[in-house]
Design an enzyme around this catalytic site. Structure first.
Site, PDB file in Angstrom:
ATOM      1  N   SER A  71       0.798  -1.228   0.000  1.00 10.75           N
ATOM      2  CA  SER A  71       0.000   0.000   0.000  1.00 10.75           C
ATOM      3  C   SER A  71       0.827   1.273   0.000  1.00 10.75           C
ATOM      4  O   SER A  71       0.336   2.327  -0.394  1.00 10.75           O
ATOM      5  CB  SER A  71      -0.919   0.003   1.226  1.00 10.75           C
ATOM      6  N   HIS A 125      -0.625   5.896   6.704  1.00 10.58           N
ATOM      7  CA  HIS A 125      -0.084   5.832   5.351  1.00 10.58           C
ATOM      8  C   HIS A 125       0.202   7.256   4.867  1.00 10.58           C
ATOM      9  O   HIS A 125      -0.417   8.211   5.330  1.00 10.58           O
ATOM     10  CB  HIS A 125      -1.083   5.168   4.384  1.00 10.58           C
TER      11      HIS A 125
END
Length: 273
Positions: free
Chosen positions: A40, A245
């Site tokens: 990711s 993230h």
């Protein structure tokens, strides 16, 4: 990387601090056949503007591979990085993007193998002692098991793309260690930064063994971690999978320049070889 749904309960209980140079202009990369692999942190989870066709892989138009390809006139670009990918699923599901004509490969891999999502869940929901124990277990995995998994993946990449220059990117530290930052305790934040350092060490050593280029992004993200006041990382978010993230800015000002610099060196080496 993904965090599981139980972390949602932490959203109401905890408040977290929200949160080198962008490659300017179009540049020629004639003859470059680029494949972007990984988890990711390469697909762009957390950066928004996802390609609907990518489904749960969350491939973002703001991810560093897309930004790099858009700034260069590549012969081909294959973007197959996927949220949640491990070294095993990259090996089994993404290497079809590679071939004898591939000249450039980027990837991030290893965080999901080491159970990063579970570690984050523990650190968000449980005690500092539980967080530190989870980090210690992850570090043990990074030291003993992850190197072999990375070696296996890198060998497979080299076999499928023997002519490619491969750039392996690392992971940023999540927190700037400062007092007065709400959310996780200082002990938890310090433990998590230590986990990031251990992961980068394992990935860097494996890249060196494979003859790949390792691009450390910690310097690009320095001063832009959570608690910095100028963060390029998501804290706890809805959807939960975007938590911890890089944001779109983190890809544009963190990962992109790290990759661009390493790519220039790699392509120069290719021309000289």
């Amino acid at each position: 990387m993904r965090l599981s749904l139980p972390c949602l309960s932490a959203v109401g209980a905890l408040a977290f601090a929200a949160g080198s140079i962008v490659f300017a202009g179009s540049a020629s990369a004639a003859g470059v056949h680029y494949a972007a692999l990984g988890d990711s942190y390469s697909s762009g989870t957390g950066a928004g503007s996802y390609d609907p066709a990518s489904g749960g892989c969350n491939r973002s138009a703001n991810a560093y591979p897309k930004l790099w390809a858009a700034a260069h006139s590549t012969e081909s670009f294959k973007f197959v990085a996927c949220s949640g990918a491990t070294t095993a699923t990259i090996k089994s599901g993404q290497l079809g993007a590679l071939g004898g004509s591939t000249t450039l490969v980027s990837l991030t891999a290893g965080g999901n193998d080491a159970g990063f999502g579970t570690v984050m869940q523990t650190c968000v929901l449980d005690s500092a002692a539980s967080c530190q124990s989870a980090v210690a277990n992850a570090k043990g995995y990074m030291d003993k098991t992850l190197p072999g998994r990375l070696d296996s993946l890198y060998t497979a990449i080299r076999s499928r793309a023997p002519q490619a220059r491969v750039v392996v990117l690392g992971y940023p530290r999540l927190y700037k260690i400062v007092s007065g930052c709400v959310g996780l305790s200082q002990a938890k934040r310090t433990a998590l930064n230590g986990a990031a350092d251990a992961l980068d060490t394992s990935v860097s050593k494996a890249a060196g063994r494979a003859g790949f280029t390792f691009s450390d992004v910690r310097d690009e993200f320095a001063g832009h971690e959570l608690c910095s006041g100028q963060g390029w990382l998501n804290a706890v978010t809805i959807p939960i999978g975007s938590s911890y993230h890089p944001t779109a800015l983190g890809h544009a000002k963190g990962y992109l320049p790290a990759f661009t610099g390493s790519t220039k060196r790699s392509l120069a080496l290719k021309r000289d070889s």
